[in-house]
Design an enzyme around this catalytic site. Sequence first.
Site, PDB file in Angstrom:
ATOM      1  N   ARG B 115       0.810  -1.233   0.000  1.00 18.46           N
ATOM      2  CA  ARG B 115       0.000   0.000   0.000  1.00 18.46           C
ATOM      3  C   ARG B 115       0.838   1.276   0.000  1.00 18.46           C
ATOM      4  O   ARG B 115       0.393   2.320   0.475  1.00 18.46           O
ATOM      5  CB  ARG B 115      -0.973   0.019   1.167  1.00 18.46           C
ATOM      6  CG  ARG B 115      -1.993  -1.109   1.059  1.00 18.46           C
ATOM      7  CD  ARG B 115      -3.249  -0.855   1.809  1.00 18.46           C
ATOM      8  NE  ARG B 115      -4.044  -2.074   1.800  1.00 18.46           N
ATOM      9  CZ  ARG B 115      -3.945  -3.031   2.724  1.00 18.46           C
ATOM     10  NH1 ARG B 115      -3.106  -2.888   3.729  1.00 18.46           N
ATOM     11  NH2 ARG B 115      -4.692  -4.098   2.632  1.00 18.46           N
ATOM     12  N   LYS B 137       2.169  11.307 -12.328  1.00 15.91           N
ATOM     13  CA  LYS B 137       1.574  10.181 -13.047  1.00 15.91           C
ATOM     14  C   LYS B 137       2.475   8.964 -12.968  1.00 15.91           C
ATOM     15  O   LYS B 137       3.661   9.051 -13.226  1.00 15.91           O
ATOM     16  CB  LYS B 137       1.340  10.551 -14.516  1.00 15.91           C
ATOM     17  CG  LYS B 137       0.194  11.526 -14.717  1.00 15.91           C
ATOM     18  CD  LYS B 137      -0.124  11.724 -16.189  1.00 15.91           C
ATOM     19  CE  LYS B 137      -1.363  12.602 -16.360  1.00 15.91           C
ATOM     20  NZ  LYS B 137      -1.695  12.817 -17.786  1.00 15.91           N
ATOM     21  N   GLU B 179       8.668  17.068 -26.701  1.00 14.85           N
ATOM     22  CA  GLU B 179       7.905  17.603 -25.570  1.00 14.85           C
ATOM     23  C   GLU B 179       8.289  19.061 -25.306  1.00 14.85           C
ATOM     24  O   GLU B 179       7.442  19.872 -24.938  1.00 14.85           O
ATOM     25  CB  GLU B 179       8.135  16.759 -24.309  1.00 14.85           C
ATOM     26  CG  GLU B 179       7.653  15.311 -24.412  1.00 14.85           C
ATOM     27  CD  GLU B 179       6.129  15.167 -24.514  1.00 14.85           C
ATOM     28  OE1 GLU B 179       5.400  16.076 -24.064  1.00 14.85           O
ATOM     29  OE2 GLU B 179       5.684  14.146 -25.058  1.00 14.85           O
ATOM     30  N   LYS B 215       5.662  22.844 -17.067  1.00 11.65           N
ATOM     31  CA  LYS B 215       4.792  21.723 -16.719  1.00 11.65           C
ATOM     32  C   LYS B 215       4.329  21.851 -15.274  1.00 11.65           C
ATOM     33  O   LYS B 215       3.178  21.571 -14.946  1.00 11.65           O
ATOM     34  CB  LYS B 215       5.491  20.374 -16.934  1.00 11.65           C
ATOM     35  CG  LYS B 215       4.581  19.214 -16.546  1.00 11.65           C
ATOM     36  CD  LYS B 215       4.881  17.916 -17.233  1.00 11.65           C
ATOM     37  CE  LYS B 215       3.815  16.890 -16.842  1.00 11.65           C
ATOM     38  NZ  LYS B 215       4.079  15.572 -17.376  1.00 11.65           N
ATOM     39  N   GLU B 225      -6.257  17.140 -14.050  1.00  6.66           N
ATOM     40  CA  GLU B 225      -6.546  17.188 -15.478  1.00  6.66           C
ATOM     41  C   GLU B 225      -7.995  17.513 -15.793  1.00  6.66           C
ATOM     42  O   GLU B 225      -8.642  16.879 -16.619  1.00  6.66           O
ATOM     43  CB  GLU B 225      -6.161  15.843 -16.116  1.00  6.66           C
ATOM     44  CG  GLU B 225      -5.855  15.988 -17.569  1.00  6.66           C
ATOM     45  CD  GLU B 225      -5.004  14.827 -18.099  1.00  6.66           C
ATOM     46  OE1 GLU B 225      -4.625  13.951 -17.312  1.00  6.66           O
ATOM     47  OE2 GLU B 225      -4.740  14.835 -19.290  1.00  6.66           O
ATOM     48  N   ARG B 229      -4.467  21.372 -17.574  1.00 10.03           N
ATOM     49  CA  ARG B 229      -3.491  20.307 -17.784  1.00 10.03           C
ATOM     50  C   ARG B 229      -3.666  19.605 -19.123  1.00 10.03           C
ATOM     51  O   ARG B 229      -2.740  18.977 -19.640  1.00 10.03           O
ATOM     52  CB  ARG B 229      -3.590  19.298 -16.631  1.00 10.03           C
ATOM     53  CG  ARG B 229      -2.492  18.249 -16.682  1.00 10.03           C
ATOM     54  CD  ARG B 229      -2.381  17.495 -15.394  1.00 10.03           C
ATOM     55  NE  ARG B 229      -1.347  16.478 -15.499  1.00 10.03           N
ATOM     56  CZ  ARG B 229      -0.811  15.862 -14.478  1.00 10.03           C
ATOM     57  NH1 ARG B 229      -1.217  16.145 -13.269  1.00 10.03           N
ATOM     58  NH2 ARG B 229       0.126  14.952 -14.639  1.00 10.03           N
ATOM     59  N   ASN B 233      -1.511  17.537 -23.572  1.00  8.33           N
ATOM     60  CA  ASN B 233      -1.820  16.504 -24.560  1.00  8.33           C
ATOM     61  C   ASN B 233      -1.728  17.001 -25.988  1.00  8.33           C
ATOM     62  O   ASN B 233      -2.050  16.270 -26.920  1.00  8.33           O
ATOM     63  CB  ASN B 233      -3.225  15.940 -24.295  1.00  8.33           C
ATOM     64  CG  ASN B 233      -3.302  15.294 -22.939  1.00  8.33           C
ATOM     65  OD1 ASN B 233      -2.393  14.561 -22.550  1.00  8.33           O
ATOM     66  ND2 ASN B 233      -4.363  15.577 -22.205  1.00  8.33           N
ATOM     67  N   HIS B 236      -0.670  14.783 -28.785  1.00  7.54           N
ATOM     68  CA  HIS B 236      -0.671  13.429 -28.250  1.00  7.54           C
ATOM     69  C   HIS B 236      -1.882  12.596 -28.658  1.00  7.54           C
ATOM     70  O   HIS B 236      -1.837  11.378 -28.574  1.00  7.54           O
ATOM     71  CB  HIS B 236      -0.575  13.458 -26.716  1.00  7.54           C
ATOM     72  CG  HIS B 236       0.818  13.747 -26.229  1.00  7.54           C
ATOM     73  ND1 HIS B 236       1.476  14.919 -26.512  1.00  7.54           N
ATOM     74  CD2 HIS B 236       1.696  13.009 -25.489  1.00  7.54           C
ATOM     75  CE1 HIS B 236       2.690  14.903 -25.965  1.00  7.54           C
ATOM     76  NE2 HIS B 236       2.848  13.748 -25.333  1.00  7.54           N
ATOM     77  N   HIS B 240      -0.161   9.585 -29.932  1.00  8.91           N
ATOM     78  CA  HIS B 240      -0.239   8.348 -29.151  1.00  8.91           C
ATOM     79  C   HIS B 240      -0.812   7.198 -29.972  1.00  8.91           C
ATOM     80  O   HIS B 240      -0.344   6.066 -29.884  1.00  8.91           O
ATOM     81  CB  HIS B 240      -1.139   8.555 -27.925  1.00  8.91           C
ATOM     82  CG  HIS B 240      -0.372   8.711 -26.657  1.00  8.91           C
ATOM     83  ND1 HIS B 240      -0.947   9.178 -25.498  1.00  8.91           N
ATOM     84  CD2 HIS B 240       0.929   8.447 -26.333  1.00  8.91           C
ATOM     85  CE1 HIS B 240      -0.040   9.218 -24.550  1.00  8.91           C
ATOM     86  NE2 HIS B 240       1.103   8.797 -25.025  1.00  8.91           N
ATOM     87  N   HIS B 257       8.917   8.067 -28.967  1.00 11.05           N
ATOM     88  CA  HIS B 257       7.781   8.882 -28.543  1.00 11.05           C
ATOM     89  C   HIS B 257       7.838  10.233 -29.266  1.00 11.05           C
ATOM     90  O   HIS B 257       6.815  10.741 -29.739  1.00 11.05           O
ATOM     91  CB  HIS B 257       7.833   9.073 -27.029  1.00 11.05           C
ATOM     92  CG  HIS B 257       6.674   9.844 -26.475  1.00 11.05           C
ATOM     93  ND1 HIS B 257       5.384   9.379 -26.506  1.00 11.05           N
ATOM     94  CD2 HIS B 257       6.613  11.063 -25.881  1.00 11.05           C
ATOM     95  CE1 HIS B 257       4.570  10.268 -25.951  1.00 11.05           C
ATOM     96  NE2 HIS B 257       5.301  11.301 -25.560  1.00 11.05           N
TER      97      HIS B 257
END
Lengths: 353, 353
Positions: B115, B137, B179, B215, B225, B229, B233, B236, B240, B257
């Site tokens: 945990r 994240k 990025e 960021k 988000e 935020r 993306n 992306h 993606h 990427h």
Amino acid sequence: MQTIQSTSYPVHFQETGYDAINEFIAKKGFKTVFILVDENTHEHCLPILQQELEVDVTFEVIEIESGEVNKNLGTCMSIWQALTDLGADRKSLLINIGGGVITDMGGFVASTYKRGIQFINIPTTLLSMVDASVGGKTGVDLGVLKNQIGLFADPEMVLIDSLYLKTLSEKEMTSGMAEIIKYGLTYDKSLWSQFTDPTKNVDIEGMIHRSIEIKNEVVLEDRLEANLRKILNYGHTIGHAVESYFLESEDKTTLTHGEAIALGMITEAYISSKLFNFPLSDLELIKTTITRIFGKVPVSKEDYPAVIDLMKHDKKNVNGQVNFVLLEGIEKYKIDCKVSIDLIKESLDYYLA
Amino acid sequence: MQTIQSTSYPVHFQETGYDAINEFIAKKGFKTVFILVDENTHEHCLPILQQELEVDVTFEVIEIESGEVNKNLGTCMSIWQALTDLGADRKSLLINIGGGVITDMGGFVASTYKRGIQFINIPTTLLSMVDASVGGKTGVDLGVLKNQIGLFADPEMVLIDSLYLKTLSEKEMTSGMAEIIKYGLTYDKSLWSQFTDPTKNVDIEGMIHRSIEIKNEVVLEDRLEANLRKILNYGHTIGHAVESYFLESEDKTTLTHGEAIALGMITEAYISSKLFNFPLSDLELIKTTITRIFGKVPVSKEDYPAVIDLMKHDKKNVNGQVNFVLLEGIEKYKIDCKVSIDLIKESLDYYLA
């Protein structure tokens, strides 16, 4: 019965709960609601829930196989995949309806799916009602190590309906009693006294409500298990190890959680009597009362080393040190107690005697 | 360079970072520190770290195979098992040293082991420095779906040392640039302008610091988000999907990427010009600048349907609706934009032309 407000969410009882779920679904505008069940709750509990739900949404049912043995990452992967295939997005809702395996694992799956979706727990066993309704613990087992993988995550709400208990076997009902006894021994004499007189009628709904209330007080005081919350582990240090050992031994039957914790409460009361003068009369009363309810677990001297070895993997350990919660008296707990291996063995001898 | 304070933790640069780690380990009294590496960071980065650590603790190194293809639950299980076997308890520390695969997966593993245990991230690629240092994240892929399983969890601190970049290939360095360009296009004209003049010398350390700063501003404003935020993306949504598609196609090479996001930024700038009058001169500058740096991804018309299908699984979707971040101009973003499938195809045609 009165709603209990936990950390960030309410625990509702009976009709109040269904009203709250209906309102929640309507307000949030869910189009699809996902429901996690096992084959038993699918048959016996889901129909009760569906009858009470009066909302215009699509329900997608995800069924997994029942049993602690399935509380693992393989099952999680199949649930995550099912959610994906059924198009669950970040704003989806998962309702977990079942015992501790379903609510612990469903909570873990929900709180890690796309970095977390909302979930509601409907515990259907006595054990999951009194043990898993508050506290925010989610998780799955890693091999024989219980709840080794998981996190703290809160459901949106919990619904308790004693109607679901009618679908339980006697054995499962009894299993849940162990946790209620634990709340009595560590926190509430009068709750404990309801067990010691075998002629008394049991008020199960009252016991459930009181148990959740106690656990909630403890959790609100100490959410991250720094101090007070440790009392919830009474009976669990030895109990968990015995439970894991029986689960992994091919020639042993699988114990209910209650049977294992029953053994743990007796042995840890014995250790308490040796280290903190826990009254011998109470020790004897604990042994006779608990043995009357749970019978005896067929543990033997040859099992001791393996059981003690498993204790070393307890999540509560820090720096390799096994930590016990012990008692100076009923309601008088001591946390972070060190116990020698010889005394652990002696307590198992006492249990077997 | 100045430390950047994020949600609940600092991002340190160079020496300040090593001092902070040494102090943290000493203060917390860890006896064992676990370090997650892949075969590359084990060889090239771990020695740099170990030279800087001046604490009296045992280090246990856990090595996994490098590559996005290993960012899955199978690898997580082997790390959880290794932590278990090596005796990691709730008060253990995990240091993740590597690219985004290591920091994302290491963060997920740490925050779900018993945990949650504490962790520190040391990103060693340009991409993970500018993309994964702030935001909390963590996650792993489920099949071809990137970061489908994970949660928000903060490290104790992040250390950025540009020395680690010297171990990167040219291709990996370039990948990270995408990025930084994204931060420029959506948030900082002057950062973007550093790319448009090919004769200019690049101040990589300054760019990294500024990117993390941007960021961080975005994340502090909108951690979960809900709004701002989403600008992260940009590029992306299509990027993606193309990245996933190339990963799962046997006859396609795997893209970096950066290459995928480069394609995404050009196509989404084209869509912006159609829907929001994004200036055509800027569109052309984006296309020439980004193509000069990244070349062109060998996508073809036959790939469009599969790519568009993958977009439907994007985590940012709600109720099956694909959401784009588009631009009205440099620094002028529009979130939650709906785009027709025809226009997506048209934007890919523009990219290929």
